[in-house]
Scaffold this motif. Structure first.
Motif, PDB file in Angstrom:
ATOM      1  N   LEU A   1     -50.083 -60.649 -39.876  1.00 21.55           N
ATOM      2  CA  LEU A   1     -49.360 -61.719 -39.791  1.00 21.55           C
ATOM      3  C   LEU A   1     -50.074 -62.711 -38.322  1.00 21.55           C
ATOM      4  CD1 LEU A   1     -47.022 -63.361 -40.836  1.00 21.55           C
ATOM      5  CD2 LEU A   1     -45.499 -62.160 -39.417  1.00 21.55           C
ATOM      6  N   ASP A   2     -50.602 -63.660 -38.574  1.00 19.14           N
ATOM      7  CA  ASP A   2     -51.054 -64.295 -37.569  1.00 19.14           C
ATOM      8  C   ASP A   2     -50.585 -65.744 -37.370  1.00 19.14           C
ATOM      9  OD1 ASP A   2     -52.694 -65.224 -39.352  1.00 19.14           O
ATOM     10  OD2 ASP A   2     -54.768 -64.333 -38.629  1.00 19.14           O
ATOM     11  N   GLU A   3     -51.275 -66.492 -36.559  1.00 21.12           N
ATOM     12  CA  GLU A   3     -50.820 -67.941 -36.565  1.00 21.12           C
ATOM     13  C   GLU A   3     -51.154 -68.720 -37.714  1.00 21.12           C
ATOM     14  OE1 GLU A   3     -51.158 -71.737 -33.379  1.00 21.12           O
ATOM     15  OE2 GLU A   3     -52.393 -69.759 -32.974  1.00 21.12           O
ATOM     16  N   ALA A   4     -52.229 -68.321 -38.330  1.00 20.23           N
ATOM     17  CA  ALA A   4     -52.646 -69.109 -39.833  1.00 20.23           C
ATOM     18  C   ALA A   4     -51.656 -68.673 -40.708  1.00 20.23           C
ATOM     19  CB  ALA A   4     -54.126 -68.771 -40.030  1.00 20.23           C
ATOM     20  N   ALA A   5     -51.268 -67.446 -40.675  1.00 19.52           N
ATOM     21  CA  ALA A   5     -50.325 -66.841 -41.743  1.00 19.52           C
ATOM     22  C   ALA A   5     -49.149 -67.648 -41.740  1.00 19.52           C
ATOM     23  CB  ALA A   5     -50.157 -65.324 -41.848  1.00 19.52           C
ATOM     24  N   LEU A   6     -48.528 -67.468 -40.437  1.00 19.32           N
ATOM     25  CA  LEU A   6     -47.019 -68.250 -40.136  1.00 19.32           C
ATOM     26  C   LEU A   6     -47.302 -69.787 -40.544  1.00 19.32           C
ATOM     27  CD1 LEU A   6     -46.185 -66.741 -36.727  1.00 19.32           C
ATOM     28  CD2 LEU A   6     -45.080 -66.482 -38.918  1.00 19.32           C
TER      29      LEU A   6
ATOM     30  N   ALA B   1     -44.551 -75.720 -49.964  1.00 24.27           N
ATOM     31  CA  ALA B   1     -45.476 -75.165 -51.024  1.00 24.27           C
ATOM     32  C   ALA B   1     -46.444 -76.579 -51.758  1.00 24.27           C
ATOM     33  CB  ALA B   1     -44.818 -74.406 -52.217  1.00 24.27           C
ATOM     34  N   ASP B   2     -45.799 -77.675 -51.674  1.00 20.44           N
ATOM     35  CA  ASP B   2     -46.493 -78.583 -52.111  1.00 20.44           C
ATOM     36  C   ASP B   2     -47.366 -79.350 -51.168  1.00 20.44           C
ATOM     37  OD1 ASP B   2     -44.590 -79.739 -50.624  1.00 20.44           O
ATOM     38  OD2 ASP B   2     -43.812 -81.187 -52.190  1.00 20.44           O
ATOM     39  N   GLN B   3     -47.290 -78.917 -49.891  1.00 20.10           N
ATOM     40  CA  GLN B   3     -48.101 -79.444 -48.944  1.00 20.10           C
ATOM     41  C   GLN B   3     -48.959 -78.541 -48.393  1.00 20.10           C
ATOM     42  OE1 GLN B   3     -45.503 -81.517 -45.868  1.00 20.10           O
ATOM     43  NE2 GLN B   3     -44.097 -81.872 -47.321  1.00 20.10           N
TER      44      GLN B   3
ATOM     45  N   SER C   1     -48.159 -54.652 -41.380  1.00 15.27           N
ATOM     46  CA  SER C   1     -48.774 -55.627 -42.264  1.00 15.27           C
ATOM     47  C   SER C   1     -47.889 -55.662 -43.627  1.00 15.27           C
ATOM     48  CB  SER C   1     -50.146 -55.622 -42.299  1.00 15.27           C
ATOM     49  OG  SER C   1     -50.583 -55.686 -41.186  1.00 15.27           O
ATOM     50  N   TRP C   2     -47.605 -54.763 -44.150  1.00 18.97           N
ATOM     51  CA  TRP C   2     -46.733 -54.680 -45.456  1.00 18.97           C
ATOM     52  C   TRP C   2     -45.409 -55.126 -45.125  1.00 18.97           C
ATOM     53  CZ3 TRP C   2     -43.045 -51.337 -47.857  1.00 18.97           C
ATOM     54  CH2 TRP C   2     -43.151 -51.542 -49.536  1.00 18.97           C
ATOM     55  N   PHE C   3     -44.532 -54.501 -44.194  1.00 19.18           N
ATOM     56  CA  PHE C   3     -43.204 -54.871 -43.831  1.00 19.18           C
ATOM     57  C   PHE C   3     -43.504 -56.586 -43.744  1.00 19.18           C
ATOM     58  CE2 PHE C   3     -41.439 -50.675 -41.781  1.00 19.18           C
ATOM     59  CZ  PHE C   3     -41.574 -50.104 -43.216  1.00 19.18           C
ATOM     60  N   ASP C   4     -44.287 -57.006 -42.807  1.00 20.73           N
ATOM     61  CA  ASP C   4     -44.341 -58.465 -42.600  1.00 20.73           C
ATOM     62  C   ASP C   4     -44.630 -59.269 -43.812  1.00 20.73           C
ATOM     63  OD1 ASP C   4     -44.049 -57.975 -39.882  1.00 20.73           O
ATOM     64  OD2 ASP C   4     -46.094 -57.943 -39.539  1.00 20.73           O
ATOM     65  N   ALA C   5     -45.377 -58.856 -45.028  1.00 21.32           N
ATOM     66  CA  ALA C   5     -45.750 -59.444 -46.068  1.00 21.32           C
ATOM     67  C   ALA C   5     -44.364 -59.503 -46.880  1.00 21.32           C
ATOM     68  CB  ALA C   5     -46.681 -58.886 -46.723  1.00 21.32           C
ATOM     69  N   ILE C   6     -43.648 -58.364 -47.100  1.00 18.85           N
ATOM     70  CA  ILE C   6     -42.623 -58.292 -48.160  1.00 18.85           C
ATOM     71  C   ILE C   6     -41.138 -58.774 -47.372  1.00 18.85           C
ATOM     72  CG2 ILE C   6     -43.695 -56.566 -49.277  1.00 18.85           C
ATOM     73  CD1 ILE C   6     -41.239 -54.808 -48.206  1.00 18.85           C
ATOM     74  N   ALA C   7     -40.977 -59.275 -46.240  1.00 23.22           N
ATOM     75  CA  ALA C   7     -39.878 -59.667 -45.567  1.00 23.22           C
ATOM     76  C   ALA C   7     -40.035 -61.181 -45.756  1.00 23.22           C
ATOM     77  CB  ALA C   7     -39.855 -59.293 -44.113  1.00 23.22           C
ATOM     78  N   ARG C   8     -39.337 -61.973 -46.800  1.00 27.02           N
ATOM     79  CA  ARG C   8     -39.452 -63.275 -46.723  1.00 27.02           C
ATOM     80  C   ARG C   8     -38.002 -63.975 -47.006  1.00 27.02           C
ATOM     81  NH1 ARG C   8     -43.508 -66.101 -50.706  1.00 27.02           N
ATOM     82  NH2 ARG C   8     -45.060 -64.855 -49.407  1.00 27.02           N
ATOM     83  N   ALA C   9     -37.454 -64.819 -46.013  1.00 27.03           N
ATOM     84  CA  ALA C   9     -36.256 -65.224 -46.202  1.00 27.03           C
ATOM     85  C   ALA C   9     -36.069 -65.962 -47.404  1.00 27.03           C
ATOM     86  CB  ALA C   9     -35.853 -66.131 -44.978  1.00 27.03           C
ATOM     87  N   GLY C  10     -34.734 -65.837 -48.029  1.00 32.59           N
ATOM     88  CA  GLY C  10     -34.488 -66.567 -49.461  1.00 32.59           C
ATOM     89  C   GLY C  10     -35.180 -65.743 -50.506  1.00 32.59           C
ATOM     90  N   VAL C  11     -36.031 -64.769 -50.400  1.00 28.80           N
ATOM     91  CA  VAL C  11     -36.568 -63.906 -51.457  1.00 28.80           C
ATOM     92  C   VAL C  11     -36.403 -62.454 -51.544  1.00 28.80           C
ATOM     93  CG1 VAL C  11     -38.880 -63.546 -52.523  1.00 28.80           C
ATOM     94  CG2 VAL C  11     -38.659 -65.617 -51.358  1.00 28.80           C
ATOM     95  N   THR C  12     -36.639 -61.977 -50.287  1.00 29.87           N
ATOM     96  CA  THR C  12     -36.310 -60.588 -50.170  1.00 29.87           C
ATOM     97  C   THR C  12     -34.946 -60.266 -49.349  1.00 29.87           C
ATOM     98  OG1 THR C  12     -37.914 -60.192 -48.351  1.00 29.87           O
ATOM     99  CG2 THR C  12     -38.718 -59.783 -50.675  1.00 29.87           C
TER     100      THR C  12
ATOM    101  N   ALA D   1     -53.721 -69.850 -50.663  1.00 28.27           N
ATOM    102  CA  ALA D   1     -54.217 -68.451 -50.932  1.00 28.27           C
ATOM    103  C   ALA D   1     -53.817 -67.343 -50.342  1.00 28.27           C
ATOM    104  CB  ALA D   1     -55.854 -68.569 -50.803  1.00 28.27           C
ATOM    105  N   ARG D   2     -53.350 -67.750 -48.799  1.00 31.51           N
ATOM    106  CA  ARG D   2     -52.931 -66.541 -47.673  1.00 31.51           C
ATOM    107  C   ARG D   2     -51.564 -66.163 -48.226  1.00 31.51           C
ATOM    108  NH1 ARG D   2     -50.720 -63.374 -46.077  1.00 31.51           N
ATOM    109  NH2 ARG D   2     -50.928 -62.436 -44.160  1.00 31.51           N
ATOM    110  N   VAL D   3     -50.555 -67.360 -48.586  1.00 30.45           N
ATOM    111  CA  VAL D   3     -49.307 -67.230 -49.032  1.00 30.45           C
ATOM    112  C   VAL D   3     -49.178 -66.199 -50.239  1.00 30.45           C
ATOM    113  CG1 VAL D   3     -46.946 -67.974 -50.023  1.00 30.45           C
ATOM    114  CG2 VAL D   3     -48.436 -68.876 -47.969  1.00 30.45           C
ATOM    115  N   ALA D   4     -50.275 -66.528 -51.222  1.00 29.12           N
ATOM    116  CA  ALA D   4     -50.479 -65.643 -52.580  1.00 29.12           C
ATOM    117  C   ALA D   4     -50.504 -64.290 -52.490  1.00 29.12           C
ATOM    118  CB  ALA D   4     -51.647 -66.048 -53.327  1.00 29.12           C
ATOM    119  N   LEU D   5     -51.466 -63.913 -51.399  1.00 29.22           N
ATOM    120  CA  LEU D   5     -51.376 -62.436 -50.788  1.00 29.22           C
ATOM    121  C   LEU D   5     -50.079 -61.932 -50.704  1.00 29.22           C
ATOM    122  CD1 LEU D   5     -54.441 -62.686 -48.594  1.00 29.22           C
ATOM    123  CD2 LEU D   5     -54.620 -62.076 -50.942  1.00 29.22           C
ATOM    124  N   ASP D   6     -49.254 -62.538 -49.959  1.00 34.68           N
ATOM    125  CA  ASP D   6     -47.993 -62.143 -49.654  1.00 34.68           C
ATOM    126  C   ASP D   6     -46.886 -61.651 -50.958  1.00 34.68           C
ATOM    127  OD1 ASP D   6     -48.743 -61.777 -47.284  1.00 34.68           O
ATOM    128  OD2 ASP D   6     -47.217 -62.891 -46.433  1.00 34.68           O
ATOM    129  N   ASP D   7     -47.224 -62.883 -51.754  1.00 33.16           N
ATOM    130  CA  ASP D   7     -46.456 -63.079 -53.067  1.00 33.16           C
ATOM    131  C   ASP D   7     -46.734 -61.797 -54.025  1.00 33.16           C
ATOM    132  OD1 ASP D   7     -45.414 -65.501 -52.213  1.00 33.16           O
ATOM    133  OD2 ASP D   7     -46.902 -66.608 -53.483  1.00 33.16           O
TER     134      ASP D   7
END
Length: 199
Positions: free
Chosen positions: A50-55, A62-64, A106-117, A71-77
């Motif tokens: 989870l780096d600056e680009a990912a944040l 999503a539409d912007q 990195s796995w923890f960071d990927a699956i922790a998403r407000a409103g989703v998990t 592509a980066r968000v899709a990896l976490d998705d």
């Protein structure tokens, strides 16, 4: 039954935590022959940190998002979808320098998403990944169980509970760096713990 196995060792082979995770999955499948298994080896399939680009991507609507951000968000998705689809999650978690591995973080960071998990409420955060059984196989070079040096277990417990994974059982193999006798004892104890929780 859908089983998701997460191997978080930095090694793709020869990992004790992965060996124990394999044993847990084998025991679960023996009792549930039709069960399907998805394995994600975070050493051979590393997830980006989870780096600056990912944040930037995650906090852009999503539409912007640019193509690179999408592509980066899709990896976490993809990782979130795996967890959501799982009935049982088995995590192999070695201890590195008193904590969790970079791979597991990195796995923890990927699956922790407000409103989703998880979601924030007036009374505090609520985990949304409910109704799943989790087994965690922890391997350690030294002896840390029930000691102040065991920051790994506290981190894992806190995170899993945060996202709603509250039905968790742990298996320990400790002293793996303390010589052949200690290794044999640790492996026997871990196997006994697996047999006790999966009768």
């Amino acid at each position: 039954m859908n089983i998701l196995q997460i191997n978080s060792s930095a090694r793709s082979s020869g990992s004790e935590s992965t060996r124990l995770a394999d044993a847990l999955v084998a025991k679960i499948r023996a009792a549930n022959p039709p069960a399907s298994v998805q394995r994600r080896d975070l050493a051979s399939q590393p997830h980006p940190v989870l780096d600056e680009a990912a944040l930037g991507a995650l906090f852009t609507p999503a539409d912007q998002r640019s193509a690179a951000q999408a592509a980066r968000v899709a990896l976490d998705d993809a990782l979130i979808a795996q967890v959501q689809a799982a009935d049982v999650i088995v995590i192999g978690a070695p201890t590195y320098n008193f904590g969790i591995t970079t791979q597991l973080k990195s796995w923890f960071d990927a699956i922790a998403r407000a409103g989703v998990t998880f979601k924030y409420t007036a009374t505090g955060p609520v985990g949304l990944l409910t109704g799943k059984k989790v087994y965690v196989a922890l391997s350690r070079g030294g002896l840390h169980r029930d000691a102040p040096t065991d920051t790994q277990l506290a981190h894992i417990k806190m995170f899993l509970n945060f996202v709603g994974l509250s039905d968790v059982q742990y298996v320990f193999a400790e002293g793996m760096g303390m010589g052949p006798e200690a290794v044999a004892k640790a492996q026997a104890q871990a196997e006994a713990e697996i047999n006790a929780i999966l009768v």
